[in-house]
Design a protein around this motif. Structure first.
Motif, PDB file in Angstrom:
ATOM      1  N   TYR A 174       0.807  -1.224   0.000  1.00 43.30           N
ATOM      2  CA  TYR A 174       0.000   0.000   0.000  1.00 43.30           C
ATOM      3  C   TYR A 174       0.845   1.283   0.000  1.00 43.30           C
ATOM      4  N   LEU A 211       0.966   3.720   2.100  1.00 40.22           N
ATOM      5  CA  LEU A 211       0.247   4.918   2.527  1.00 40.22           C
ATOM      6  C   LEU A 211       0.972   5.543   3.716  1.00 40.22           C
ATOM      7  N   PRO A 230       0.975   6.833   7.229  1.00 36.01           N
ATOM      8  CA  PRO A 230       0.037   6.538   8.332  1.00 36.01           C
ATOM      9  C   PRO A 230      -0.490   7.772   9.048  1.00 36.01           C
ATOM     10  N   ALA A 286      -6.971   9.292   4.317  1.00 36.79           N
ATOM     11  CA  ALA A 286      -7.078   8.711   2.980  1.00 36.79           C
ATOM     12  C   ALA A 286      -7.075   9.814   1.930  1.00 36.79           C
ATOM     13  N   ASN A 339      -3.586  11.278   1.511  1.00 39.29           N
ATOM     14  CA  ASN A 339      -2.705  10.338   0.818  1.00 39.29           C
ATOM     15  C   ASN A 339      -2.930  10.383  -0.687  1.00 39.29           C
ATOM     16  N   PRO A 390      -5.057   5.544   7.555  1.00 39.48           N
ATOM     17  CA  PRO A 390      -4.865   4.191   7.044  1.00 39.48           C
ATOM     18  C   PRO A 390      -5.079   3.104   8.097  1.00 39.48           C
ATOM     19  N   LEU A 414      -8.535   1.673   8.396  1.00 40.19           N
ATOM     20  CA  LEU A 414      -9.095   1.053   7.202  1.00 40.19           C
ATOM     21  C   LEU A 414      -8.668  -0.409   7.107  1.00 40.19           C
ATOM     22  N   GLU A 447      -9.542  -1.755   1.807  1.00 43.34           N
ATOM     23  CA  GLU A 447      -9.781  -0.313   1.714  1.00 43.34           C
ATOM     24  C   GLU A 447      -8.476   0.442   1.490  1.00 43.34           C
ATOM     25  N   GLN A 448      -7.430   0.040   2.193  1.00 43.83           N
ATOM     26  CA  GLN A 448      -6.138   0.699   1.987  1.00 43.83           C
ATOM     27  C   GLN A 448      -5.646   0.528   0.550  1.00 43.83           C
ATOM     28  N   GLN A 449      -5.849  -0.664  -0.014  1.00 48.45           N
ATOM     29  CA  GLN A 449      -5.397  -0.885  -1.384  1.00 48.45           C
ATOM     30  C   GLN A 449      -6.209  -0.045  -2.368  1.00 48.45           C
TER      31      GLN A 449
END
Length: 252
Positions: A106, A108, A110, A114, A117, A150, A153, A157-159
């Motif tokens: 991912y 992302l 942290p 979202a 990001n 993140p 999630l 959801e993160q992907q």
């Protein structure tokens, strides 16, 4: 979205890569030729150590090849760019404007939501970028999760946030490294559906995978073994329906 032409948007010619391990040369890639076309989902498959992730990183301008060339096509009829010998700044510009990355882990940040990001890589103005980011989160089914971190999630959801981030600059090419590796079946199917939508819009989608479900969903499959393709250069076409659509279009 811009008018992305259905053509070869990413091409490798004679790409090679080797490393030295304990004083011994290891050839990871050996003269690989590959064309990734708009309108298609292409899968790179192979066992661990076959060179597929190394090839993806070279195609994504993250790792330079030892030999061969990588060409990046553009949207709106822009000519392909030979990336050989380009300075780091020019390569970074190509990555931002023409390539979208989706990583298995991912990647992302942290401490950011979202929405943040997705916005961070944007090349546009802040207000426009935020509006586009919200639209992309809605597209991947996460409009209500825009203000979540993140850690709040699920993996799926993160992907999907990572996919939205990859699309924020409207790239003609999307690259994904084992994008379903950490996902449950439902999340996997949703993500594969999104990749199909992107290809149907005319983007070139290239997936590195060891998952048979992912390769089965691809239009073209290339199998790497010991740094070379074991299938013809054009790959193995798996989507009969896509081929039929192409034939129908040609007939018209």
């Amino acid at each position: 979205m811009s008018d992305i032409s259905v053509s070869t948007l990413l091409r490798a010619e004679g790409v090679g890569k080797s490393y030295t391990l304990r004083g011994r040369r290891v050839d990871v890639l050996r003269g690989v030729d590959l064309a990734v076309r708009g309108g298609e989902v292409t899968a790179l498959v192979g066992h661990s150590g076959s060179g597929k992730t190394t090839l993806l990183h070279i195609l994504g301008l993250l790792t330079p090849p030892d030999g061969g060339r990588v060409f990046i096509g553009g949207a709106d009829g822009a000519p392909a760019v030979d990336t050989t010998g380009l300075p780091d700044g020019a390569l970074a510009d190509l990555r931002r404007s023409r390539l979208g990355f989706v990583f298995q882990s991912y990647n992302l940040l942290p401490q950011h939501t979202a929405l943040r990001n997705v916005v961070l890589p944007s090349l546009g103005r802040r207000h426009e970028s935020e509006a586009r980011a919200r639209a992309l989160l809605a597209r991947v089914g996460l409009a209500e999760r825009a203000d979540h971190l993140p850690g709040e999630l699920s993996g799926g959801e993160q992907q999907r946030v990572a996919l939205a981030r990859a699309l924020v600059n409207d790239p003609p090419v999307v690259l994904a490294d084992e994008p379903t590796g950490n996902l449950d079946t439902e999340s996997e199917e949703m993500l594969l559906g999104l990749f199909r939508e992107l290809a149907d819009e005319g983007r070139a989608v290239l997936l590195v995978t060891h998952n048979p479900a992912v390769s089965a969903a691809a239009d073209v499959v290339h199998r790497l073994d010991k740094g070379a393709f074991t299938t013809p250069a054009e790959g193995v076409r798996t989507d009969t329906a896509a081929a039929e659509r192409t034939e129908t279009g040609s007939a018209e």
